[in-house]
Write an enzyme that holds these catalytic residues in place. Structure first.
Site, PDB file in Angstrom:
ATOM      1  N   ASN A  88       0.860  -1.183   0.000  1.00 23.57           N
ATOM      2  CA  ASN A  88       0.000   0.000   0.000  1.00 23.57           C
ATOM      3  C   ASN A  88       0.896   1.232   0.000  1.00 23.57           C
ATOM      4  OD1 ASN A  88      -1.824   2.018   0.473  1.00 23.57           O
ATOM      5  ND2 ASN A  88      -2.407   1.345   2.549  1.00 23.57           N
ATOM      6  N   TRP A  89       1.026   1.838  -1.165  1.00 23.04           N
ATOM      7  CA  TRP A  89       1.932   2.997  -1.272  1.00 23.04           C
ATOM      8  C   TRP A  89       1.309   4.273  -0.692  1.00 23.04           C
ATOM      9  CZ3 TRP A  89       5.014   3.196  -6.567  1.00 23.04           C
ATOM     10  CH2 TRP A  89       5.910   2.119  -6.600  1.00 23.04           C
ATOM     11  N   LYS A  90       0.013   4.234  -0.392  1.00 23.83           N
ATOM     12  CA  LYS A  90      -0.707   5.427   0.103  1.00 23.83           C
ATOM     13  C   LYS A  90      -0.457   6.604  -0.867  1.00 23.83           C
ATOM     14  CE  LYS A  90      -0.350   3.421   4.639  1.00 23.83           C
ATOM     15  NZ  LYS A  90      -0.444   3.569   6.081  1.00 23.83           N
ATOM     16  N   HIS A  98      -9.704   1.002   4.240  1.00 23.09           N
ATOM     17  CA  HIS A  98      -8.469   1.153   5.029  1.00 23.09           C
ATOM     18  C   HIS A  98      -8.771   2.073   6.209  1.00 23.09           C
ATOM     19  CE1 HIS A  98      -4.482   2.524   6.161  1.00 23.09           C
ATOM     20  NE2 HIS A  98      -4.019   1.414   5.611  1.00 23.09           N
ATOM     21  N   GLU A 137      -7.329   4.530   7.363  1.00 27.49           N
ATOM     22  CA  GLU A 137      -7.193   5.968   7.085  1.00 27.49           C
ATOM     23  C   GLU A 137      -8.439   6.496   6.378  1.00 27.49           C
ATOM     24  OE1 GLU A 137      -3.358   5.654   5.171  1.00 27.49           O
ATOM     25  OE2 GLU A 137      -2.510   5.082   7.110  1.00 27.49           O
ATOM     26  N   GLU A 194      -5.728  -5.136  10.219  1.00 27.33           N
ATOM     27  CA  GLU A 194      -4.716  -4.119  10.512  1.00 27.33           C
ATOM     28  C   GLU A 194      -5.093  -3.395  11.799  1.00 27.33           C
ATOM     29  OE1 GLU A 194      -2.481  -2.731   6.801  1.00 27.33           O
ATOM     30  OE2 GLU A 194      -4.343  -1.634   6.809  1.00 27.33           O
ATOM     31  N   GLY A 222       2.070   2.183  10.914  1.00 22.55           N
ATOM     32  CA  GLY A 222       3.054   3.267  10.867  1.00 22.55           C
ATOM     33  C   GLY A 222       3.710   3.585  12.199  1.00 22.55           C
ATOM     34  N   SER A 261       2.959  -2.173  10.454  1.00 18.13           N
ATOM     35  CA  SER A 261       4.401  -2.233  10.754  1.00 18.13           C
ATOM     36  C   SER A 261       5.053  -3.562  10.369  1.00 18.13           C
ATOM     37  CB  SER A 261       4.662  -1.890  12.223  1.00 18.13           C
ATOM     38  OG  SER A 261       4.268  -0.558  12.489  1.00 18.13           O
ATOM     39  N   GLY A 305       2.751  -1.130   4.352  1.00 16.45           N
ATOM     40  CA  GLY A 305       2.744   0.295   4.017  1.00 16.45           C
ATOM     41  C   GLY A 305       4.160   0.815   3.854  1.00 16.45           C
ATOM     42  N   GLY A 306       4.687   1.420   4.908  1.00 18.27           N
ATOM     43  CA  GLY A 306       6.006   2.075   4.865  1.00 18.27           C
ATOM     44  C   GLY A 306       7.100   1.252   4.207  1.00 18.27           C
TER      45      GLY A 306
END
Ligand code: PGA
Length: 239
Positions: free
Chosen positions: A11-13, A91, A93, A161, A167, A203, A224-225
């Site tokens: 997930n590159w956001k 998601h 967010e 998640e 994150g 994470s 993600g990150g």
């Protein structure tokens, strides 16, 4: 079956560039994991041109509507035309920053399935819900609200998640992941007659991926990150 055909989704956001996509064209695969990269909408074309064939392309959201006067929205059928095969839905967010409810998420899941996309439906508890011992209750109501009205023979993917793990560098311990994934699996089995993979997200990185992925009922990872660094993501794809 353990460790076979795991799903690794990136997930590159709201990150990434043509340059990064070029770097990712060098990803390699030594295990039979299914790899899905979800870049921002604007990079979907370059994902199709640049990424190796073994990588599937996902989007990060879609509209619940098919077409019409919905300025700024993108429909599932538009994504399908862009060679997208998967779409993240709900998601945390989106739930938190864009007020997406389970009811809306259900409509988006339906729209995705109608356009032959596989939805990756995200669920998970916040820190205060965890501290109040409400994790399973939250998962229960998110699954009921977003998936219970989907036809039982449809193929979806669920991503667990924990919001407090996203994150932050924090992850649940092995027993917590085991317990939640078993709970989700049991609940999904009561409804669906297809096998629904349950990804873990929050994470995940190149150091913890092998351990997390080998926990019972973990069907893969949503990253993600760490999915923004080629070297790290390549290691995760092959863990
Ligand atoms: P993270 O994000 O891996 O950076 O924690 C996961 C996600 O938000 O899907």
């Amino acid at each position: 079956m353990k460790n076979n055909n795991k799903i690794i989704a990136a997930n590159w956001k709201m990150n990434g560039s043509e340059e990064l996509m070029k770097e990712f064209s060098q990803l390699t695969r030594s295990k039979h994991n299914d790899i899905i990269i979800c870049p921002p909408f604007t990079l979907l074309d370059s994902a199709k041109t640049l990424l190796p064939n073994f990588i599937k392309i996902g989007a990060q959201n879609c509209s619940e509507e098919e077409k019409g006067a919905f300025t700024g929205e993108i429909s599932a059928s538009m994504l399908q035309e862009k060679s997208v095969s998967h779409v993240l839905i709900g998601h945390s967010e989106r739930r938190r920053l864009f007020q997406e409810t389970d009811d809306l998420i259900f409509k988006k899941v339906e729209a995705a399935i109608k356009s032959k996309l596989t939805p990756i439906v995200c669920i998970g508890e916040t820190l205060s819900e965890k501290e109040a011992n409400k994790t399973l209750q939250v998962l229960d109501s998110q699954i009921t609200g977003s998936l219970a009205k989907i036809e039982p023979n449809k193929q979806v993917i669920v991503a667990y998640e924990p919001v407090w793990a996203i994150g932050t560098g924090l992850t649940p311990d092995e027993n917590e992941i085991k317990e939640t994934h078993l709970y989700i699996k049991t609940k999904l089995n009561q409804h669906f007659n297809t096998d629904i993979p349950i990804l873990y997200g929050g994470s995940a990185n190149s150091e913890n991926c092998s351990q997390i992925i080998s926990i019972d009922n973990v069907g893969g990872l949503l990253v993600g990150g760490a999915s923004l660094k080629k070297h790290d993501f390549n290691a995760i794809c092959n863990c």
